[in-house]
Design an enzyme around this catalytic site. Structure first.
Site, PDB file in Angstrom:
ATOM      1  N   CYS A 144       0.869  -1.179   0.000  1.00  0.00           N
ATOM      2  CA  CYS A 144       0.000   0.000   0.000  1.00  0.00           C
ATOM      3  C   CYS A 144       0.909   1.233   0.000  1.00  0.00           C
ATOM      4  O   CYS A 144       2.131   1.116   0.187  1.00  0.00           O
ATOM      5  CB  CYS A 144      -0.905  -0.003   1.230  1.00  0.00           C
TER       6      CYS A 144
ATOM      7  N   HIS B  19       5.443  -7.080   7.910  1.00  0.00           N
ATOM      8  CA  HIS B  19       5.329  -8.496   8.245  1.00  0.00           C
ATOM      9  C   HIS B  19       5.596  -9.362   7.026  1.00  0.00           C
ATOM     10  O   HIS B  19       4.708 -10.014   6.505  1.00  0.00           O
ATOM     11  CB  HIS B  19       3.947  -8.784   8.846  1.00  0.00           C
TER      12      HIS B  19
ATOM     13  N   CYS C 235       2.961   6.231   8.408  1.00  0.00           N
ATOM     14  CA  CYS C 235       2.121   6.545   7.237  1.00  0.00           C
ATOM     15  C   CYS C 235       1.336   7.845   7.515  1.00  0.00           C
ATOM     16  O   CYS C 235       0.783   8.009   8.611  1.00  0.00           O
ATOM     17  CB  CYS C 235       1.155   5.387   7.009  1.00  0.00           C
TER      18      CYS C 235
ATOM     19  N   ASN D  28      -3.141  -9.038   7.546  1.00  0.00           N
ATOM     20  CA  ASN D  28      -3.958  -8.669   6.380  1.00  0.00           C
ATOM     21  C   ASN D  28      -3.865  -9.726   5.278  1.00  0.00           C
ATOM     22  O   ASN D  28      -4.814  -9.949   4.539  1.00  0.00           O
ATOM     23  CB  ASN D  28      -3.644  -7.234   5.916  1.00  0.00           C
TER      24      ASN D  28
ATOM     25  N   GLU E 120      -0.397   0.273  16.354  1.00  0.00           N
ATOM     26  CA  GLU E 120      -0.963   1.524  15.808  1.00  0.00           C
ATOM     27  C   GLU E 120      -1.798   2.227  16.880  1.00  0.00           C
ATOM     28  O   GLU E 120      -1.678   3.437  17.091  1.00  0.00           O
ATOM     29  CB  GLU E 120      -1.837   1.221  14.583  1.00  0.00           C
TER      30      GLU E 120
ATOM     31  N   SER F 176       1.423 -12.235   8.606  1.00  0.00           N
ATOM     32  CA  SER F 176       0.786 -10.963   8.252  1.00  0.00           C
ATOM     33  C   SER F 176      -0.732 -11.080   8.378  1.00  0.00           C
ATOM     34  O   SER F 176      -1.373 -11.869   7.683  1.00  0.00           O
ATOM     35  CB  SER F 176       1.185 -10.589   6.815  1.00  0.00           C
TER      36      SER F 176
HETATM   37 FE1  F3S Z   1      -1.147   1.343   4.273  1.00  0.00          FE
HETATM   38 FE2  F3S Z   1      -1.140   3.657   5.482  1.00  0.00          FE
HETATM   39 FE3  F3S Z   1      -3.381   2.558   4.799  1.00  0.00          FE
HETATM   40  S1  F3S Z   1       0.208   1.947   5.918  1.00  0.00           S
HETATM   41  S2  F3S Z   1      -3.026   0.359   4.907  1.00  0.00           S
HETATM   42  S3  F3S Z   1      -1.822   3.284   3.397  1.00  0.00           S
HETATM   43  S4  F3S Z   1      -2.963   3.583   6.708  1.00  0.00           S
END
Ligand code: F3S
Length: 276
Positions: free
Chosen positions: A12, A40, A93, A218, A123, A216
């Site tokens: 991402c 991960h 991020c 996700n 987080e 991981s």
């Molecule tokens: Fe990735 Fe940032 Fe969204 S790390 S999942 S773009 S909050």
């Protein structure tokens, strides 16, 4: 054999950015580490190690630079680095940083702060630190009943990876009792787009591959979603786990990948399939 790559898969924006920041901060004569694994994905962590970037679970003078990961960390860690003369590199991020900013704003407004998220997740721990832990963390819908929101002005944020439906349910339940409810929808839709794309692709292919670290969360979720739609779904980390038998009587292969899987691994898998 036709290979279809899911419309949304792999790194991402936030993970890609954190990787770029980390690679820019590798030095031959400086000791550099990420605070916890940057992502991960064991293969990525290993390749960073080869570039001289280690992993540390504590802020120690053994390092000249420590890189904070994309999901953010508690603010105290930056202060600790400063006190020890270690350079802290912030790869949080921007979408996660926006949640930190929001709770700081709520605190100034004097609101009762609610973070909807998993209390044990790094987080959430990081977000909590931005309002000096002066907040409530709601980890399940039932938790709302444990607190008294009557006559209170409440400010609510979400962990970036929550599902919009669940977040909406929690907000609705609080709004029924609170005096005033201010909500910031801080969900990042990268995760949901990836899950929806896997859900759409899996039933339309003969074999579905989900690529990403076995550790991981996700990627495991993508595997569950795909497996529900297609029984011939496999979760792999690299092409080394592939066998010809997996592709018997197979004309179409679908590939999706977790947020911590680099394109390089996806390309190697594609190549392996094309060679059979
Ligand atoms: Fe990735 Fe940032 Fe969204 S790390 S999942 S773009 S909050």
């Amino acid at each position: 054999m036709q290979i279809k790559i899911s419309e949304y898969s792999g790194f991402c924006f936030g993970v890609k950015r954190a990787m770029d920041i980390t690679l820019k901060n590798s030095h031959i004569n400086k000791k550099v580490a990420t605070y916890g694994p940057l992502i991960h994905n064991p293969q990525v962590v290993e390749s960073l190690k080869e570039k001289g970037i280690g992993v540390t679970s504590e802020i120690s003078k053994d390092y000249d630079k420590i890189i904070m990961p994309s999901h953010g960390v508690p603010q105290e860690l930056f202060k600790k680095c400063q006190a020890l003369g270690i350079e802290a590199i912030d790869a949080t991020c921007p979408f996660v940083e926006a949640v930190h900013e929001k709770v700081r704003e709520y605190k100034k407004m004097g609101l009762k702060i609610v973070i909807v998220g998993d209390a044990g997740h790094s987080e959430v721990k990081g977000i909590m630190s931005s309002c000096d832990n002066d907040c409530i963390v709601i980890s399940a819908l039932e938790d709302v009943e444990k607190y008294d929101f009557k006559n209170k002005k409440v400010g609510i944020v979400s962990q970036t990876t929550n599902s919009p439906n669940y977040f909406g349910e929690v907000v609705g339940k609080i709004a029924q009792v609170a005096d005033e409810t201010i909500v910031a929808n801080t969900i990042c839709y990268a995760t949901h787009k990836r899950q929806a794309a896997a859900h759409d692709l899996a039933p339309n292919v003969d074999v579905m591959l989900v690529v990403g670290g076995k550790n991981s969360a996700n990627t495991n979720r993508l595997y569950q979603i795909s497996k529900e739609m297609n029984d011939r779904t496999y979760h792999i980390e690299t092409e080394a786990e592939l066998t010809k038998e997996m592709f018997e009587n197979c004309e179409t292969v679908g590939i999706t990948a977790g947020a911590s899987t680099p394109d390089e691994i996806i390309n190697r898998i594609k190549e392996w399939i094309m060679n059979i």
